[in-house]
Write an enzyme that holds these catalytic residues in place. Structure first.
Site, PDB file in Angstrom:
ATOM      1  N   LYS A 197       0.858  -1.195   0.000  1.00  0.00           N
ATOM      2  CA  LYS A 197       0.000   0.000   0.000  1.00  0.00           C
ATOM      3  C   LYS A 197       0.893   1.243   0.000  1.00  0.00           C
ATOM      4  O   LYS A 197       1.451   1.624   1.016  1.00  0.00           O
ATOM      5  CB  LYS A 197      -0.929   0.022   1.222  1.00  0.00           C
TER       6      LYS A 197
ATOM      7  N   ASP B 139      -6.436   6.806  -1.778  1.00  0.00           N
ATOM      8  CA  ASP B 139      -6.199   8.100  -1.130  1.00  0.00           C
ATOM      9  C   ASP B 139      -6.654   8.074   0.328  1.00  0.00           C
ATOM     10  O   ASP B 139      -6.711   9.097   0.989  1.00  0.00           O
ATOM     11  CB  ASP B 139      -6.900   9.236  -1.896  1.00  0.00           C
TER      12      ASP B 139
ATOM     13  N   GLY C 132      -4.513   1.495   5.059  1.00  0.00           N
ATOM     14  CA  GLY C 132      -3.267   1.076   5.720  1.00  0.00           C
ATOM     15  C   GLY C 132      -3.584   0.437   7.059  1.00  0.00           C
ATOM     16  O   GLY C 132      -3.054  -0.629   7.406  1.00  0.00           O
TER      17      GLY C 132
ATOM     18  N   GLU D 135      10.429   1.753   9.990  1.00  0.00           N
ATOM     19  CA  GLU D 135      11.449   2.746   9.605  1.00  0.00           C
ATOM     20  C   GLU D 135      10.781   4.102   9.726  1.00  0.00           C
ATOM     21  O   GLU D 135       9.900   4.437   8.926  1.00  0.00           O
ATOM     22  CB  GLU D 135      11.900   2.517   8.156  1.00  0.00           C
TER      23      GLU D 135
ATOM     24  N   CYS E 101      14.595  11.135   5.384  1.00  0.00           N
ATOM     25  CA  CYS E 101      14.518  10.865   6.825  1.00  0.00           C
ATOM     26  C   CYS E 101      15.891  10.918   7.480  1.00  0.00           C
ATOM     27  O   CYS E 101      16.008  11.208   8.663  1.00  0.00           O
ATOM     28  CB  CYS E 101      13.891   9.501   7.038  1.00  0.00           C
TER      29      CYS E 101
ATOM     30  N   GLU F 236      10.912  16.849  13.442  1.00  0.00           N
ATOM     31  CA  GLU F 236      11.258  16.630  12.044  1.00  0.00           C
ATOM     32  C   GLU F 236      10.450  17.596  11.175  1.00  0.00           C
ATOM     33  O   GLU F 236       9.227  17.626  11.252  1.00  0.00           O
ATOM     34  CB  GLU F 236      10.930  15.179  11.681  1.00  0.00           C
TER      35      GLU F 236
END
Ligand code: NAD
Length: 489
Positions: free
Chosen positions: A184, A217, A222, A260, A294, A393
């Site tokens: 996905k 979308d 998920g 990750e 990342c 981040e």
């Protein structure tokens, strides 16, 4: 766009068939121009259910997980099929991701395709069985063998920033290890995954159901993949926030999760380094792909005595880079992926100003561009390591320069972060470098510009940057179970 993308939109791949989405289609946007490039199939919850069912059936009823040589052959076919359509894939990558075309000869496209060989070779050469020898226990002498086997059905959920790299760094080892997969991809980059569907169907012997590609979308698909009990493992790359939801969704089934996640990595410059060179290099690297990486070192920790010089060097490097058209060979900083992502970066720039930060260069949208989600490469000075922009981040071309008071203080600050993904060290004295390397709590470190990205090099994070390692043998073994078999000797 080109022949890999059907005019009516890219279909889903479910059970070996290219099928339309149950929820119609959704647009994919060129982030450099804001134009609608075309459409991708919008999967429904029923489509996701069918994809999981197909992957489960393929795992349970075929020899896929046991036929190592066949899998190596199939993964090589996928690599060849992608290589044969490299120009079309490049056009899609630059258009959909806004990735500078320069990067498509490396980690944005050609690198990860070539790296499929590493996975295929492992499928053929890995030690699937290890003889532990005989051992006696309670009067019984037994011969023990350790077998490595596929985990089963893998749900792979990926982000938009390096879609081919991340899709293939999951698909390659997961397939080579004998699993079946439901992929996905992110809603922003459906085509990079969806175009694999026709390549797989038309140019590989990969059996029906072994790979399923479900574009949507809707993030809820998920979550559906994570929570379905027919899925044995989730491999996820994305934000730490979503990673927490993935772990929570998998927890009731004690499902294996491989994560990750985000990063806020530090470049540590020691006082015996060429400080201007280290600052320029770091600033340049943070502008690559508009800072949407990342593992970029977005905190630059420099000796207090050289702070002004380091800020000036970083600003000079950043101000020489224009955020520009990703189709041009000289561009290294393209657009951000979406208006939402650009708004997020701008919010962080406002926060930096409100906390007393000085914008030395950049700081907003380039005046020369009225279309596209561009932000100028930006250097922020005069903030400490606990400021918001040093802790969170940003995922944009933004570097924060922070003063340190010696090696130990620099290591302390590098570790004063919820993340631990990557980092760098710049200096001359090997003993001091070694102390920094062993002190920084992070999964990847570069010393004096060393490059760590390679097919055989494990990549991943400490702390809230993730669990597990991608790439290398370690990345392959994430997709394996261990079975110990004992028989009378
Ligand atoms: P994101 O977390 O918003 O989305 C990633 C994927 O998760 C998408 O496919 C999305 O649809 C899906 N998703 C969203 N909500 C979900 C849920 N509740 N359950 C299951 N799936 C869900 O991340 P993004 O914005 O697409 O990507 C940027 C982030 O990815 C950054 O934080 C970046 O650091 C991280 N990243 C990490 C690495 C790494 O290797 N450590 C590599 C690239 C990107």
């Amino acid at each position: 766009m080109n022949d890999l993308v059907p005019a009516e939109g890219t279909p889903l791949l479910i059970g070996g068939k290219l099928v339309p989405g149950g929820s119609g289609v959704f647009a994919t946007i060129n982030p450099a121009t804001e134009e609608v490039l075309g459409h991708a199939a919008n999967a429904s919850a029923d489509d996701m259910d069918a994809a999981i069912n197909a992957a489960r059936t393929a795992f349970d009823t075929t020899e896929w997980s046991r036929d190592h040589a066949f899998r190596a052959h199939c993964v090589r076919q996928l690599r060849g099929a992608m290589q044969n359509r490299i120009d079309e894939l490049r056009e899609i990558t630059v258009g959909e991701v806004g990735a500078p075309v320069m990067l498509t000869s490396g980690p944005q496209l050609e690198g990860p395709i070539a790296d499929l060989s590493f996975a295929a070779d492992l499928s053929e050469n890995y030690s699937w069985k290890t003889d532990l020898g005989d051992a006696e226990q309670m009067g019984i002498n037994s011969r023990r063998t350790v077998r490595r086997e596929a985990v089963g059905v893998v749900g792979a959920i990926t982000p938009w920033n390096f879609p081919h790299q991340i899709n293939l760094a999951k698909l390659g080892p997961a397939l080579a290890a004998g699993n079946t997969v439901v992929l996905k991809p992110a809603p922003d980059t459906p085509w990079c995954a969806a175009v694999l569907g026709s390549l797989i169907v038309e140019h590989t012997d990969i059996p029906a159901g072994v790979i399923n590609i479900v574009t949507s979308d809707n993030h809820a698909l998920g979550a559906q993949l994570v929570e379905d009990p027919r899925v044995d493992m989730v491999t996820f790359t994305g934000s730490t926030r979503t990673g927490r939801s993935v772990m929570a969704g998998a927890a009731p089934m004690i499902k294996r999760t491989f994560l990750e996640l985000g990063g806020k990595s530090a470049a540590i410059v020691l006082d015996d380094a060429d400080i201007a060179a280290a600052a320029s290099y770091t600033a340049f690297s943070v502008a690559i792909h508009a800072g949407q990486g990342c593992a970029l070192t977005t905190r630059l920790l420099v000796p207090r005595s050289a702070y002004d010089d380091a800020v000036a060097a970083a600003a000079a490097a950043m101000s020489g880079i224009r955020a520009g058209d990703p189709t041009k060979p000289g561009t290294i900083c393209g657009p951000l992926i979406s208006a939402a992502q650009r708004d997020r970066v701008e919010r962080y720039l406002d926060i930096a100003r409100s906390e007393g930060g000085r914008i030395v260069t950049g700081g907003g949208r380039p005046a020369s561009r009225d279309r596209g989600y561009f932000i100028e490469p930006t250097v922020i000075a005069d903030l400490g390591n606990t400021s918001t922009v040093a802790q969170e981040e940003i995922f944009g071309p933004v570097l924060v320069v922070i003063a340190h008071d010696g090696d130990a203080d620099a290591v302390r600050m590098a570790n004063e972060s919820p993340y631990g993904l990557s980092g760098s060290v710049w200096g001359k004295d090997p003993d001091r470098i070694e102390k920094v390397v062993s002190g920084v709590r992070t999964g990847t470190l570069s010393v004096n510009g060393g490059l760590w990205y390679h097919a055989d090099a494990p990549f991943g994070g400490y702390k809230q940057s993730g669990i597990g390692r991608e790439m290398g043998v370690a990345g392959f073994e994430e997709y394996l179970e261990t079975k110990l078999v004992a028989t009378p000797a």
